[in-house]
Design an enzyme around this catalytic site. Structure first.
Site, PDB file in Angstrom:
ATOM      1  N   GLY A  32       0.836  -1.211   0.000  1.00  0.00           N
ATOM      2  CA  GLY A  32       0.000   0.000   0.000  1.00  0.00           C
ATOM      3  C   GLY A  32       0.867   1.256   0.000  1.00  0.00           C
ATOM      4  N   HIS A  33       1.877   1.266   0.855  1.00  0.00           N
ATOM      5  CA  HIS A  33       2.778   2.429   0.882  1.00  0.00           C
ATOM      6  C   HIS A  33       3.526   2.563  -0.440  1.00  0.00           C
ATOM      7  CE1 HIS A  33       2.730   1.472   5.352  1.00  0.00           C
ATOM      8  NE2 HIS A  33       2.373   2.738   5.331  1.00  0.00           N
ATOM      9  N   ASP A 148      -7.377   5.827   5.150  1.00  0.00           N
ATOM     10  CA  ASP A 148      -7.582   6.755   6.268  1.00  0.00           C
ATOM     11  C   ASP A 148      -8.367   7.942   5.721  1.00  0.00           C
ATOM     12  OD1 ASP A 148      -5.970   5.443   8.424  1.00  0.00           O
ATOM     13  OD2 ASP A 148      -4.444   5.598   6.868  1.00  0.00           O
ATOM     14  N   GLN A 151      -8.662  11.134   7.800  1.00  0.00           N
ATOM     15  CA  GLN A 151      -7.345  11.780   7.861  1.00  0.00           C
ATOM     16  C   GLN A 151      -7.080  12.570   6.578  1.00  0.00           C
ATOM     17  OE1 GLN A 151      -3.519   9.954   9.358  1.00  0.00           O
ATOM     18  NE2 GLN A 151      -3.229   9.538   7.200  1.00  0.00           N
ATOM     19  N   SER A 184      -0.422  -1.834   8.432  1.00  0.00           N
ATOM     20  CA  SER A 184       0.676  -2.355   9.259  1.00  0.00           C
ATOM     21  C   SER A 184       0.123  -3.144  10.435  1.00  0.00           C
ATOM     22  CB  SER A 184       1.531  -1.209   9.787  1.00  0.00           C
ATOM     23  OG  SER A 184       2.052  -0.492   8.706  1.00  0.00           O
ATOM     24  N   ARG A 185      -1.095  -2.819  10.847  1.00  0.00           N
ATOM     25  CA  ARG A 185      -1.664  -3.498  12.027  1.00  0.00           C
ATOM     26  C   ARG A 185      -2.187  -4.899  11.697  1.00  0.00           C
ATOM     27  NH1 ARG A 185      -3.142   2.154  13.603  1.00  0.00           N
ATOM     28  NH2 ARG A 185      -1.915   2.570  15.468  1.00  0.00           N
TER      29      ARG A 185
HETATM   30  O1  PAF Z   1      -1.208   7.686   8.016  1.00  0.00           O
HETATM   31  C1  PAF Z   1      -0.151   7.665   8.688  1.00  0.00           C
HETATM   32  O2  PAF Z   1       0.684   6.780   8.541  1.00  0.00           O
HETATM   33  C2  PAF Z   1       0.095   8.765   9.714  1.00  0.00           C
HETATM   34  O3  PAF Z   1      -1.088   9.175  10.320  1.00  0.00           O
HETATM   35  C3  PAF Z   1       0.860   9.972   9.130  1.00  0.00           C
HETATM   36  C4  PAF Z   1       0.063  10.676   8.062  1.00  0.00           C
HETATM   37  C5  PAF Z   1       2.193   9.502   8.563  1.00  0.00           C
HETATM   38  C6  PAF Z   1       1.143  10.992  10.245  1.00  0.00           C
HETATM   39  O4  PAF Z   1       1.904  10.433  11.261  1.00  0.00           O
END
Ligand code: PAF
Length: 280
Positions: A32-33, A148, A151, A184-185
């Site tokens: 994903g990253h 997220d 976020q 990651s979890r």
């Molecule tokens: O999504 C994340 O991994 C974190 O919330 C972030 C955006 C790196 C901020 O620590």
């Protein structure tokens, strides 16, 4: 790829660059990253990634201490992928010089609902660190995953409110073949829990299908999904249908009129808390 740990080194590497794209992470990188890095690479050059496990966004009973820290492994993955030019891995002192008094607080109607209700202080931690990281990297573009969802929305909102010159670009949630969103979890899940985990995404799809098929009572649909998760042994924080534009609950008339919606969910499977969402 250069790995730097201080703001000074980072600035040295980025001097004269004005098309930088940026992917902030907390490390323990997965596919994903890497997909975010790839999208960042399409949007700007050079690409900067950061790895920083941000204490401020963890609650007192959350997993800050046991959050997986796998820097060398992450470096190897990024090096192999070859999209990232600089990896910024600051230490806490560098990012939070003492005494640390400054905080960025999202508006209550966005920051204290859903994740913010169940993780008080979480979004203050996120916006504070993201603003700090943006200030260090000064990116033209920053890529955030839709997993997220709240976020992403809050960071976008913050950029608008503070007139930051950074465009926030979303990336679709990356999933395993069985639908479980990469996180990651997920590594905390036991084998039976891992088998059960895709139920969350299946239920989000059921919610979406019912609303699309003309069920306009979104609260009833939410309750059914919550009941189904609880019956399968999950501890549900929320399953909630919201308007995409502001994450407020829609009126029935809005659901009928086809308002763009999103269903968001958070629930614990054993000790592991999973979140996911799906646009409707
Ligand atoms: O999504 C994340 O991994 C974190 O919330 C972030 C955006 C790196 C901020 O620590």
């Amino acid at each position: 790829m250069k790995v730097v740990h201080t703001i000074e080194e980072l600035r040295d590497q980025l001097r004269g660059q004005n098309r930088t794209s940026f992917v902030p992470t907390m490390g323990n990188l997965h596919e994903g990253h890497l997909a975010l890095m790839k999208l960042a690479h399409q949007h700007g050059d050079p690409v900067v990634a950061s790895i920083f496990v941000n204490r401020l966004q963890f609650g007192p009973n959350e997993d800050f201490d046991k959050y997986p820290r796998t820097l060398q492994d992450d470096i190897d993955k990024l090096q192999k992928q070859n999209h990232v030019y600089v990896l910024f891995a600051p230490n806490e002192r560098e990012l939070y010089p003492e005494p640390q008094n400054y905080r960025v607080s999202p508006p209550h109607d966005l920051g204290d609902i859903l994740e913010g209700e169940f993780r008080p202080g979480f979004f203050v931690g996120v916006t504070t660190v993201v603003l700090k990281l943006f200030s260090c990297v000064q990116p033209k573009v920053a890529v955030f995953g839709k997993k997220d969802y709240q976020q992403l929305m809050i960071v976008r909102n913050m950029c608008r409110q503070f007139a930051l010159p950074t465009e926030v670009v979303p990336h679709e949630t990356v999933r395993n073949g069985d639908g479980l969103a990469l996180s990651s979890r997920n590594r905390y899940l036991s084998e039976p829990e891992r088998k059960e985990a895709p139920r969350l995404y299946r239920l989000l799809n059921e919610v979406k299908d019912r609303i699309r098929a003309g069920e306009h009572d979104s609260v009833r649909v939410e309750h059914d999904a919550q009941r189904e998760l609880a019956a399968a042994g999950w501890k549900v924080d929320y399953v909630s249908v919201r308007r995409q534009r502001d994450l407020k609950a829609p009126e029935r008339a809005e659901v009928e009129a086809g308002e763009p919606l999103v269903v968001l969910a958070a629930a614990k499977l054993g000790p592991t808390r999973l979140i996911d969402n799906l646009e409707i």
